[in-house]
Design a protein around this motif. Sequence first.
Motif, PDB file in Angstrom:
ATOM      1  N   GLY A 112       6.229 -59.112 -11.679  1.00 31.52           N
ATOM      2  CA  GLY A 112       4.935 -59.651 -12.096  1.00 31.52           C
ATOM      3  C   GLY A 112       4.170 -58.838 -13.106  1.00 31.52           C
ATOM      4  O   GLY A 112       3.112 -59.274 -13.569  1.00 31.52           O
ATOM      5  N   LEU A 113       4.665 -57.674 -13.488  1.00 30.73           N
ATOM      6  CA  LEU A 113       3.957 -56.862 -14.479  1.00 30.73           C
ATOM      7  C   LEU A 113       4.149 -57.463 -15.870  1.00 30.73           C
ATOM      8  O   LEU A 113       5.230 -57.930 -16.216  1.00 30.73           O
ATOM      9  N   ARG A 114       3.098 -57.419 -16.674  1.00 33.30           N
ATOM     10  CA  ARG A 114       3.164 -57.935 -18.030  1.00 33.30           C
ATOM     11  C   ARG A 114       2.316 -57.067 -18.958  1.00 33.30           C
ATOM     12  O   ARG A 114       1.173 -56.724 -18.639  1.00 33.30           O
ATOM     13  N   SER A 115       2.872 -56.739 -20.124  1.00 37.29           N
ATOM     14  CA  SER A 115       2.097 -56.085 -21.177  1.00 37.29           C
ATOM     15  C   SER A 115       1.616 -57.111 -22.200  1.00 37.29           C
ATOM     16  O   SER A 115       0.750 -56.810 -23.017  1.00 37.29           O
ATOM     17  N   LYS A 128      12.341 -61.907 -17.863  1.00 39.99           N
ATOM     18  CA  LYS A 128      13.600 -62.591 -17.559  1.00 39.99           C
ATOM     19  C   LYS A 128      14.091 -62.251 -16.147  1.00 39.99           C
ATOM     20  O   LYS A 128      14.634 -63.127 -15.447  1.00 39.99           O
ATOM     21  N   THR A 129      13.910 -61.009 -15.719  1.00 42.95           N
ATOM     22  CA  THR A 129      14.338 -60.637 -14.371  1.00 42.95           C
ATOM     23  C   THR A 129      13.523 -61.377 -13.324  1.00 42.95           C
ATOM     24  O   THR A 129      14.066 -61.867 -12.323  1.00 42.95           O
ATOM     25  N   ASP A 130      12.220 -61.497 -13.548  1.00 49.33           N
ATOM     26  CA  ASP A 130      11.387 -62.270 -12.616  1.00 49.33           C
ATOM     27  C   ASP A 130      11.836 -63.723 -12.542  1.00 49.33           C
ATOM     28  O   ASP A 130      11.800 -64.355 -11.485  1.00 49.33           O
ATOM     29  N   THR A 131      12.266 -64.258 -13.673  1.00 50.97           N
ATOM     30  CA  THR A 131      12.647 -65.664 -13.721  1.00 50.97           C
ATOM     31  C   THR A 131      13.841 -65.961 -12.821  1.00 50.97           C
ATOM     32  O   THR A 131      13.900 -67.022 -12.190  1.00 50.97           O
ATOM     33  N   VAL A 132      14.782 -65.029 -12.714  1.00 51.09           N
ATOM     34  CA  VAL A 132      16.008 -65.293 -11.950  1.00 51.09           C
ATOM     35  C   VAL A 132      15.991 -64.666 -10.551  1.00 51.09           C
ATOM     36  O   VAL A 132      16.917 -64.877  -9.775  1.00 51.09           O
ATOM     37  N   SER A 133      14.950 -63.913 -10.214  1.00 45.68           N
ATOM     38  CA  SER A 133      14.929 -63.205  -8.929  1.00 45.68           C
ATOM     39  C   SER A 133      14.602 -64.149  -7.769  1.00 45.68           C
ATOM     40  O   SER A 133      13.769 -65.046  -7.892  1.00 45.68           O
ATOM     41  N   ASP A 134      15.248 -63.885  -6.628  1.00 45.81           N
ATOM     42  CA  ASP A 134      14.983 -64.636  -5.403  1.00 45.81           C
ATOM     43  C   ASP A 134      13.835 -64.029  -4.606  1.00 45.81           C
ATOM     44  O   ASP A 134      13.132 -64.737  -3.877  1.00 45.81           O
ATOM     45  N   TRP A 135      13.678 -62.706  -4.708  1.00 45.08           N
ATOM     46  CA  TRP A 135      12.562 -62.010  -4.068  1.00 45.08           C
ATOM     47  C   TRP A 135      11.805 -61.233  -5.126  1.00 45.08           C
ATOM     48  O   TRP A 135      12.403 -60.561  -5.972  1.00 45.08           O
ATOM     49  N   HIS A 136      10.483 -61.327  -5.069  1.00 41.37           N
ATOM     50  CA  HIS A 136       9.612 -60.530  -5.930  1.00 41.37           C
ATOM     51  C   HIS A 136       8.842 -59.561  -5.047  1.00 41.37           C
ATOM     52  O   HIS A 136       8.091 -59.990  -4.167  1.00 41.37           O
ATOM     53  N   PHE A 137       9.014 -58.278  -5.271  1.00 42.44           N
ATOM     54  CA  PHE A 137       8.207 -57.264  -4.595  1.00 42.44           C
ATOM     55  C   PHE A 137       7.143 -56.828  -5.594  1.00 42.44           C
ATOM     56  O   PHE A 137       7.434 -56.175  -6.598  1.00 42.44           O
ATOM     57  N   VAL A 138       5.898 -57.203  -5.310  1.00 43.84           N
ATOM     58  CA  VAL A 138       4.819 -57.183  -6.301  1.00 43.84           C
ATOM     59  C   VAL A 138       3.885 -55.998  -6.038  1.00 43.84           C
ATOM     60  O   VAL A 138       3.402 -55.821  -4.913  1.00 43.84           O
ATOM     61  N   VAL A 145      -0.866 -62.775  -9.188  1.00 46.16           N
ATOM     62  CA  VAL A 145      -1.508 -63.896  -9.882  1.00 46.16           C
ATOM     63  C   VAL A 145      -0.706 -64.284 -11.117  1.00 46.16           C
ATOM     64  O   VAL A 145      -0.564 -65.473 -11.432  1.00 46.16           O
ATOM     65  N   GLN A 146      -0.159 -63.297 -11.811  1.00 41.08           N
ATOM     66  CA  GLN A 146       0.624 -63.596 -13.002  1.00 41.08           C
ATOM     67  C   GLN A 146       1.874 -64.408 -12.664  1.00 41.08           C
ATOM     68  O   GLN A 146       2.214 -65.364 -13.362  1.00 41.08           O
ATOM     69  N   LEU A 147       2.554 -64.060 -11.588  1.00 32.86           N
ATOM     70  CA  LEU A 147       3.714 -64.841 -11.160  1.00 32.86           C
ATOM     71  C   LEU A 147       3.311 -66.270 -10.814  1.00 32.86           C
ATOM     72  O   LEU A 147       4.030 -67.228 -11.131  1.00 32.86           O
ATOM     73  N   GLN A 148       2.159 -66.411 -10.181  1.00 34.40           N
ATOM     74  CA  GLN A 148       1.677 -67.747  -9.840  1.00 34.40           C
ATOM     75  C   GLN A 148       1.367 -68.551 -11.099  1.00 34.40           C
ATOM     76  O   GLN A 148       1.682 -69.747 -11.182  1.00 34.40           O
ATOM     77  N   ARG A 149       0.771 -67.908 -12.093  1.00 34.32           N
ATOM     78  CA  ARG A 149       0.471 -68.590 -13.354  1.00 34.32           C
ATOM     79  C   ARG A 149       1.748 -69.083 -14.036  1.00 34.32           C
ATOM     80  O   ARG A 149       1.753 -70.135 -14.684  1.00 34.32           O
ATOM     81  N   GLU A 150       2.816 -68.306 -13.896  1.00 30.01           N
ATOM     82  CA  GLU A 150       4.074 -68.645 -14.550  1.00 30.01           C
ATOM     83  C   GLU A 150       4.954 -69.554 -13.696  1.00 30.01           C
ATOM     84  O   GLU A 150       6.064 -69.893 -14.107  1.00 30.01           O
ATOM     85  N   GLY A 151       4.462 -69.932 -12.528  1.00 28.66           N
ATOM     86  CA  GLY A 151       5.240 -70.796 -11.655  1.00 28.66           C
ATOM     87  C   GLY A 151       6.421 -70.099 -11.006  1.00 28.66           C
ATOM     88  O   GLY A 151       7.394 -70.752 -10.617  1.00 28.66           O
ATOM     89  N   LEU A 152       6.337 -68.772 -10.848  1.00 28.21           N
ATOM     90  CA  LEU A 152       7.452 -68.000 -10.309  1.00 28.21           C
ATOM     91  C   LEU A 152       7.216 -67.520  -8.880  1.00 28.21           C
ATOM     92  O   LEU A 152       8.072 -66.824  -8.320  1.00 28.21           O
ATOM     93  N   ASP A 153       6.093 -67.853  -8.296  1.00 29.12           N
ATOM     94  CA  ASP A 153       5.826 -67.463  -6.906  1.00 29.12           C
ATOM     95  C   ASP A 153       6.815 -68.200  -6.000  1.00 29.12           C
ATOM     96  O   ASP A 153       6.838 -69.431  -5.950  1.00 29.12           O
ATOM     97  N   ARG A 154       7.643 -67.451  -5.272  1.00 28.85           N
ATOM     98  CA  ARG A 154       8.686 -68.054  -4.434  1.00 28.85           C
ATOM     99  C   ARG A 154       8.200 -68.388  -3.024  1.00 28.85           C
ATOM    100  O   ARG A 154       8.978 -68.846  -2.199  1.00 28.85           O
ATOM    101  N   GLY A 155       6.927 -68.114  -2.743  1.00 23.17           N
ATOM    102  CA  GLY A 155       6.421 -68.367  -1.400  1.00 23.17           C
ATOM    103  C   GLY A 155       6.291 -67.069  -0.619  1.00 23.17           C
ATOM    104  O   GLY A 155       6.823 -66.018  -1.005  1.00 23.17           O
TER     105      GLY A 155
END
Length: 322
Positions: A112-115, A128-138, A145-155
């Motif tokens: 979820g980090l972004r510059s 790209k790694t966030d896009t294909v990951s099954d688990w995000h440790f944030v 919030v950034q992952l949620q904005r990008e539609g990458l929150d896996r629950g």
Amino acid sequence: MIVHIVGARPQFIKLVPLYKALAERGAPQRVLHSGQHWEAGMSDVFFEEFGIQPDEVLKWSQIHEENVAAMQDVLKKWSPATVVVYGDTFSTWCAARAAKRLGLPLAHVEAGLRSFNAAMPEEEARVKTDTVSDWHFVPSHRALVQLQREGLDRGAKHTVLTGDIMADALVQRPRVQPISGRILVTLHRNTNVDDAAIRAKVVRAMERLAETYEVHWPIHPRLRAHFEQDAWPKNIHWHPPLGRDALLAQLDAAEWVLTDSGGLQKEAYFCQRNCVVLRNETEWVELLETGHSFLVDPHSARDAETLEASLKKCLKTSTPEA
């Protein structure tokens, strides 16, 4: 079995707390070293200090598809249940591709980090790694919030707000009084080092600072390669690449840190040292908001004197307690 794939100094440091926590729970684990940081001072020293040895070390290639293929070969042999990758280096994205091509579950530490600088190789790797990951440790709410904005929150079970994996050990260290006027400098990012004009501007500015301050500079192999034909400024205290304990000793001694490293920004904050980030953006925006970190972009400075003036303005800034 869980396989951790690492390849660069920041990843070796992030590996340790998770590896040890999983070991305490009896989880079978293996460590695959991509070989990206291959020098003893950039690699071996960390594993020796941490008491963890990689189960296999690959030979790093500048052709990334070759790295992906080499990692796939090892993963096929080991057949892990999960692959864990860390941060945002070329090793991270190569490992993510290798895992997903084999259909292996993938966990990304520091998701979820972004510059928001698309020109940075690290930004491409982390997105790209966030896009294909099954688990995000944030590590932070902002990253979540950034992952949620990008539609990458896996629950809730797959995108987890863990906090920063480097924080616990550092914030518990005893406070050490810095040496007044001492500065720790590191520089390794391609945008600062590979461009001859920018590199010369930064080195000249540090040389001028060293007329007033005590400047200590562990030299990264990328920067050292350019110095083989150049004269090293004599009034700077040069050091070889440092292991974890040696770098923390330098950090304890320093009143200020000047760096383009993502990891050292955090380490400076956790050790309650002020930091100038030698970039025009940072993925750790939270550190800027604390008043302990400042951005100074070498690219926007007209010359070394202008850069020096900007740095001195920061160095005279008084900041609150961390």
